[in-house]
Design an enzyme around this catalytic site. Structure first.
Site, short mmCIF file in Angstrom:
data_model
loop_
_atom_site.label_atom_id
_atom_site.label_comp_id
_atom_site.label_asym_id
_atom_site.label_seq_id
_atom_site.Cartn_x
_atom_site.Cartn_y
_atom_site.Cartn_z
N LYS A 237 -7.25 1.68 -2.75
CA LYS A 237 -6.70 1.33 -1.38
C LYS A 237 -6.98 2.54 -0.41
O LYS A 237 -7.41 2.45 0.78
CB LYS A 237 -5.39 0.82 -1.38
CG LYS A 237 -4.98 0.56 -0.19
CD LYS A 237 -5.75 -0.71 0.71
CE LYS A 237 -5.34 -1.04 2.07
NZ LYS A 237 -4.01 -1.74 2.29
N LYS B 151 0.49 5.41 8.25
CA LYS B 151 1.09 5.40 7.05
C LYS B 151 0.33 5.49 5.91
O LYS B 151 0.32 6.52 5.20
CB LYS B 151 1.99 4.13 6.85
CG LYS B 151 2.94 4.23 5.43
CD LYS B 151 1.93 3.41 4.60
CE LYS B 151 2.12 2.00 4.80
NZ LYS B 151 1.39 1.26 3.64
N SER C 159 0.84 -1.17 0.02
CA SER C 159 -0.09 -0.10 0.00
C SER C 159 1.01 1.25 0.17
O SER C 159 1.61 1.51 1.19
CB SER C 159 -0.82 0.18 1.41
OG SER C 159 -1.94 -1.24 1.02
#
Length: 295
Positions: free
Chosen positions: A171, A239, A96
């Site tokens: 995502k 993150k 990701s």
């Protein structure tokens, strides 16, 4: 069957690699943690000496790494995938990362005749283990169709959503929704607990209605047990939401809710809880209310 290279045998990558082995794919693996490599080799994989060594031996390289810098280093760096790649190699990055980073890596790969898909996943460690991840892909359709059988050994679904970068943009959208669900669930259950109502009964009462969700069913039982062992760490969600903020600035999209939840998660990070599951976000509310959501 295609010979697959798998780089990144962490909390997600190791079970994903195990599922490929279970499906019969020949697997060449690399990770900077020798124990993770040894465990996967014991299941039938072959170890490589570097990302370049992986690329020399396979038809497809899968990477599953923490963030954009690590993917850039593993793919484009010294002794990286591209230094060992043959023209026609397919690179499937399942990390990701930022969508623009995925596009940048794809351009570098193209210079070596390597085609890239960005295929991040959703579902956390439990779904990585049982092979039911949701996979969102970006890249050329004909390449996606070539690797789709492999992807479906790791996921219950694999959907091509657009060009390279689209997988990671999807995502980011997914991570906004998951974070918002966890925050709303935490807020609601702390409210109920503060009012003296049994949180477990509240969960049972609402889970079948409109407030029910996959997030509620997956995270609420763990919260009630005070089990914050990581299926998906707060650190990783921070993150991802940081990538959301960066991308939102680039495309000029408003994300006020995401920014608020990100600050909550950063607060828990500062308290040393970044390694806990993101369901541990409930503790932010508990601290302020002076209650615990539990059985």
């Amino acid at each position: 069957m295609q010979t697959i290279g798998f780089i990144g045998l962490g909390i997600m990558g190791k079970p994903m690699a195990a599922n490929l082995l279970g499906a019969g794919y020949p697997l060449i693996v690399y990770d900077i943690v020798p124990e993770a490599v040894a465990e996967t080799v014991a299941k039938g994989a072959k170890a490589a000496k570097s990302p370049a060594d992986v690329a020399r031996q396979v038809d497809v390289v899968v990477t599953m790494l923490p963030n954009s810098p690590q993917v850039k280093t593993v793919v484009c760096g010294e002794d990286g995938v591209l230094s060992g790649a043959k023209p026609g190699l397919i690179l499937v990055d399942m990390s990701s990362i930022a969508p623009l980073a995925a596009q940048e890596i794809a351009r570098e790969a193209g210079k070596k005749g390597v085609v890239m898909l960005d295929c991040p996943v959703s579902g956390g460690q439990p779904k990585a283990v049982d092979g039911t991840l949701s996979i969102m892909a970006g890249g050329p359709e004909e390449v996606f169709e070539q690797v789709k059988p492999m992807l479906l050994c790791m996921g219950a679904s694999a959907v091509l959503v657009g060009d390279v970068g689209s997988g990671n943009m999807t995502k980011l959208a997914n991570q906004i929704i998951v974070a918002g669900n966890i925050a709303a669930m935490s807020e609601a259950m702390v409210l109920a607990s503060k009012a003296g109502i049994d949180a477990e009964k509240v969960f049972e009462a609402i889970r079948g209605g409109l407030a029910g969700s996959t997030v509620l069913d997956a995270k609420m039982p763990l919260i009630l047990q005070r089990n914050f062992n990581p299926g998906f760490r707060i650190d990783l969600h921070v993150k991802d939401l940081g990538n959301v903020v960066e991308t939102a600035q680039e495309v000029e999209a408003p994300i006020p809710l995401t920014q608020e939840v990100l600050e909550m998660m950063k607060h828990l990070q500062a308290e040393g809880k970044g390694g806990q599951d993101h369901g541990g976000l409930v503790q932010y509310y508990e601290e302020k209310a002076g209650v615990k959501v539990q059985k």
